[in-house]
Motif scaffolding. Sequence first.
Motif, PDB file in Angstrom:
ATOM      1  N   GLY A  24      69.746 -45.326  52.343  1.00 57.24           N
ATOM      2  CA  GLY A  24      69.425 -44.101  53.075  1.00 57.24           C
ATOM      3  C   GLY A  24      70.539 -43.084  52.953  1.00 57.24           C
ATOM      4  N   SER A  25      71.765 -43.568  52.944  1.00 62.10           N
ATOM      5  CA  SER A  25      72.901 -42.670  52.780  1.00 62.10           C
ATOM      6  C   SER A  25      72.950 -42.132  51.354  1.00 62.10           C
ATOM      7  N   ALA A  26      72.722 -43.007  50.403  1.00 62.47           N
ATOM      8  CA  ALA A  26      72.845 -42.606  49.002  1.00 62.47           C
ATOM      9  C   ALA A  26      71.734 -41.647  48.595  1.00 62.47           C
ATOM     10  N   VAL A  27      70.506 -42.008  48.932  1.00 62.51           N
ATOM     11  CA  VAL A  27      69.380 -41.185  48.500  1.00 62.51           C
ATOM     12  C   VAL A  27      69.237 -39.984  49.417  1.00 62.51           C
ATOM     13  N   GLY A  28      69.295 -38.813  48.828  1.00 62.10           N
ATOM     14  CA  GLY A  28      69.201 -37.619  49.665  1.00 62.10           C
ATOM     15  C   GLY A  28      69.062 -36.392  48.785  1.00 62.10           C
ATOM     16  N   LEU A  29      69.575 -35.285  49.277  1.00 62.02           N
ATOM     17  CA  LEU A  29      69.500 -34.047  48.521  1.00 62.02           C
ATOM     18  C   LEU A  29      70.199 -34.180  47.177  1.00 62.02           C
ATOM     19  N   GLY A  30      71.188 -35.062  47.124  1.00 62.42           N
ATOM     20  CA  GLY A  30      71.915 -35.270  45.873  1.00 62.42           C
ATOM     21  C   GLY A  30      70.974 -35.658  44.744  1.00 62.42           C
ATOM     22  N   ASN A  31      70.022 -36.521  45.047  1.00 59.37           N
ATOM     23  CA  ASN A  31      69.115 -36.995  44.015  1.00 59.37           C
ATOM     24  C   ASN A  31      68.055 -35.970  43.651  1.00 59.37           C
ATOM     25  N   TYR A 111      77.591 -27.717  54.081  1.00 55.35           N
ATOM     26  CA  TYR A 111      76.627 -27.041  53.188  1.00 55.35           C
ATOM     27  C   TYR A 111      75.366 -27.858  53.008  1.00 55.35           C
ATOM     28  N   TYR A 112      75.506 -29.182  53.129  1.00 58.18           N
ATOM     29  CA  TYR A 112      74.344 -30.077  53.017  1.00 58.18           C
ATOM     30  C   TYR A 112      73.294 -29.693  54.052  1.00 58.18           C
ATOM     31  N   SER A 113      73.774 -29.372  55.240  1.00 60.03           N
ATOM     32  CA  SER A 113      72.872 -29.040  56.329  1.00 60.03           C
ATOM     33  C   SER A 113      72.126 -27.731  56.069  1.00 60.03           C
ATOM     34  N   PHE A 233      79.879 -39.859  42.310  1.00 58.43           N
ATOM     35  CA  PHE A 233      80.426 -40.137  43.645  1.00 58.43           C
ATOM     36  C   PHE A 233      79.518 -39.598  44.731  1.00 58.43           C
ATOM     37  N   PHE A 234      79.112 -38.352  44.537  1.00 57.14           N
ATOM     38  CA  PHE A 234      78.297 -37.691  45.561  1.00 57.14           C
ATOM     39  C   PHE A 234      77.009 -38.465  45.822  1.00 57.14           C
ATOM     40  N   THR A 235      76.318 -38.804  44.758  1.00 57.17           N
ATOM     41  CA  THR A 235      74.997 -39.397  44.929  1.00 57.17           C
ATOM     42  C   THR A 235      75.068 -40.803  45.502  1.00 57.17           C
ATOM     43  N   LEU A 236      76.156 -41.524  45.236  1.00 61.51           N
ATOM     44  CA  LEU A 236      76.266 -42.870  45.817  1.00 61.51           C
ATOM     45  C   LEU A 236      77.019 -42.841  47.155  1.00 61.51           C
ATOM     46  N   SER A 237      77.341 -41.661  47.640  1.00 60.75           N
ATOM     47  CA  SER A 237      78.078 -41.496  48.903  1.00 60.75           C
ATOM     48  C   SER A 237      79.461 -42.136  48.863  1.00 60.75           C
ATOM     49  N   LEU A 238      80.140 -42.015  47.731  1.00 62.19           N
ATOM     50  CA  LEU A 238      81.440 -42.672  47.599  1.00 62.19           C
ATOM     51  C   LEU A 238      82.600 -41.707  47.721  1.00 62.19           C
ATOM     52  N   GLY A 239      83.778 -42.256  47.957  1.00 64.73           N
ATOM     53  CA  GLY A 239      84.999 -41.472  47.883  1.00 64.73           C
ATOM     54  C   GLY A 239      85.410 -40.807  49.181  1.00 64.73           C
ATOM     55  N   MET A 240      84.619 -40.985  50.248  1.00 63.07           N
ATOM     56  CA  MET A 240      85.056 -40.395  51.517  1.00 63.07           C
ATOM     57  C   MET A 240      84.958 -41.366  52.686  1.00 63.07           C
ATOM     58  N   GLY A 241      84.576 -42.586  52.422  1.00 62.39           N
ATOM     59  CA  GLY A 241      84.615 -43.572  53.502  1.00 62.39           C
ATOM     60  C   GLY A 241      83.282 -43.856  54.171  1.00 62.39           C
ATOM     61  N   ILE A 330      73.864 -38.313  58.380  1.00 60.57           N
ATOM     62  CA  ILE A 330      74.477 -39.144  59.411  1.00 60.57           C
ATOM     63  C   ILE A 330      75.686 -39.891  58.854  1.00 60.57           C
ATOM     64  N   SER A 331      75.558 -40.328  57.598  1.00 65.10           N
ATOM     65  CA  SER A 331      76.676 -41.090  57.034  1.00 65.10           C
ATOM     66  C   SER A 331      77.860 -40.183  56.716  1.00 65.10           C
ATOM     67  N   LEU A 332      77.586 -38.904  56.500  1.00 65.21           N
ATOM     68  CA  LEU A 332      78.695 -38.000  56.200  1.00 65.21           C
ATOM     69  C   LEU A 332      79.607 -37.803  57.408  1.00 65.21           C
TER      70      LEU A 332
HETATM   71  N1  TRP Z   1      74.612 -39.358  48.772  1.00 63.45           N
HETATM   72  C1  TRP Z   1      73.955 -38.315  49.486  1.00 63.45           C
HETATM   73  C2  TRP Z   1      73.007 -37.598  48.555  1.00 63.45           C
HETATM   74  O1  TRP Z   1      72.919 -37.909  47.407  1.00 63.45           O
HETATM   75  C3  TRP Z   1      74.919 -37.382  50.150  1.00 63.45           C
HETATM   76  C4  TRP Z   1      75.972 -38.097  50.892  1.00 63.45           C
HETATM   77  C5  TRP Z   1      75.816 -38.855  51.995  1.00 63.45           C
HETATM   78  C6  TRP Z   1      77.325 -38.182  50.537  1.00 63.45           C
HETATM   79  N2  TRP Z   1      77.007 -39.440  52.356  1.00 63.45           N
HETATM   80  C7  TRP Z   1      77.933 -39.035  51.477  1.00 63.45           C
HETATM   81  C8  TRP Z   1      78.069 -37.633  49.510  1.00 63.45           C
HETATM   82  C9  TRP Z   1      79.281 -39.335  51.368  1.00 63.45           C
HETATM   83  C10 TRP Z   1      79.409 -37.923  49.430  1.00 63.45           C
HETATM   84  C11 TRP Z   1      80.025 -38.788  50.330  1.00 63.45           C
HETATM   85  O2  TRP Z   1      72.342 -36.704  48.963  1.00 63.45           O
END
Ligand code: TRP
Length: 455
Positions: A24-31, A111-113, A233-241, A330-332
């Motif tokens: 749920g965190s990974a799949v989002g606007l990024g994809n 900006y995501y919002s 990184f963005f799409t897998l929600s990585l690099g920020m915890g 929510i995960s951000l």
């Molecule tokens: N991965 C999400 C997307 O693809 C966005 C996202 C959620 C995200 N949590 C994150 C990106 C943490 C970077 C870090 O839409």
Amino acid sequence: MNTEKKSLRDVWSSRWAFILVATGSAVGLGNIWKFPYIAGENGGGAFVLVYLLCIAIIGIPVMMAEIMVGRSGKQNTVNTLKSIAKKEGRDPAWRFIAWVGVAAGFIILSYYSVIAGEALAYVFRAFGGTFEGVTADGAQNIYKSLTDDPERLLAWHTVFMVITMTVAARGIKNGLEKLIKVLMPALVVMLLLLVGFAANTGEYFTQAVDFLFSPDFSKLTRAGVLTAMGHAFFTLSLGMGAIMVYGSYLPKDISIAKVTVAIAFADTLIALLAGLAIFPLVFANDLSTNAGPGLIFETLPIAFGHMAGGQLFGGIFFVLLVFAAWSSAISLIEPAISWLVENKQISRRRASVTAGFAVWLLGLLTVFSFNVGSHWLLFGMTLFELLDYLTANIMLPLGGLFVTLFAGWIMSQKSSRGELAIKSDFVYRSWLFLVRYVSPVAISIIFLNIIGLLG
Ligand code: TRP
């Protein structure tokens, strides 16, 4: 100060629950929103290939590292890094990576919002029949009338922040899993429907497949390579915890390697489906692949406007997109909230209101960058572009770099091996090799390349 006390933390109810919330965190606007437009801007095939490579050799090892570190520390990201570093006899200053991550989450959500707000606005346009028989020009005008109007953008941004922070305030484990269990499959079904519609365009579909999957390396720039890595990184929600905090709620007996591969696979599949749904429309309607952040909003309405039942399907699609964005949003903010709750001893509610307000305020920059402030440029970028570049292309890969170093070099092999609980020696050694050498070197090369140090 004792910061390791009384975090009455519960854990995910099962392996599935974790896979669901992490997906749920990974799949989002990024994809669905970002991947297609950056693939379009960067020439398609070669960019997609680099992106897939980055998912495989950087994304998967980094995700395993984040989950592993999170589960081993069992606290918010700042305390987790500090306590593990201490335990291994290293400098607790490693916790500063977590700070950078919290900041990145704030900025991305701001900006995501705004974009999620645009998707929300489209729910009403779709159900309301606005797309009925729409032409490419018409679709562009509909999008433009939304982004040109700061008040509307602001209103939808506000609505999205309120629903996000409401769920964040209740805690991520209440209800979110159940929702996602239904939403993700539904989203895939809708995407398949759109791909099916696109497949009917015949030659344009072939052209889109070609665009996305036949690499033409002459179109790939250094900046494109950095964007591809940043997007992994963005799409897998990585690099920020984010995934690290989620990992901290993961029960002990679950195989981190298996869940990681499952999540990365699902995430990638959804992005590619989105590409296959959108690019045939781009070619069939003589649109530019360079449309930028408006791409999905200017193309998908054409499909919904011309398919049987498009009013209903279009509405459902944008509802699902909003939900996908919501579970990502929510995960951000979760790293910030768990830190406020665990270290500042304030209630989840207050933490959510405070953090949410700050993010909302920052979001104004993005709102204005589409209209009244579209000429406010810094380094040749609008404020939205700048915030996106700074986070996705710099902060996340940098965070990822430090996470690999932390997992590979700071944590002892005894700890990481025990935590990952990988039985096969070969699999563990391969992972260790990836986080120690391959991922950090790959990230560094891409950074050095962009600065021009590699000639
Ligand atoms: N991965 C999400 C997307 O693809 C966005 C996202 C959620 C995200 N949590 C994150 C990106 C943490 C970077 C870090 O839409």
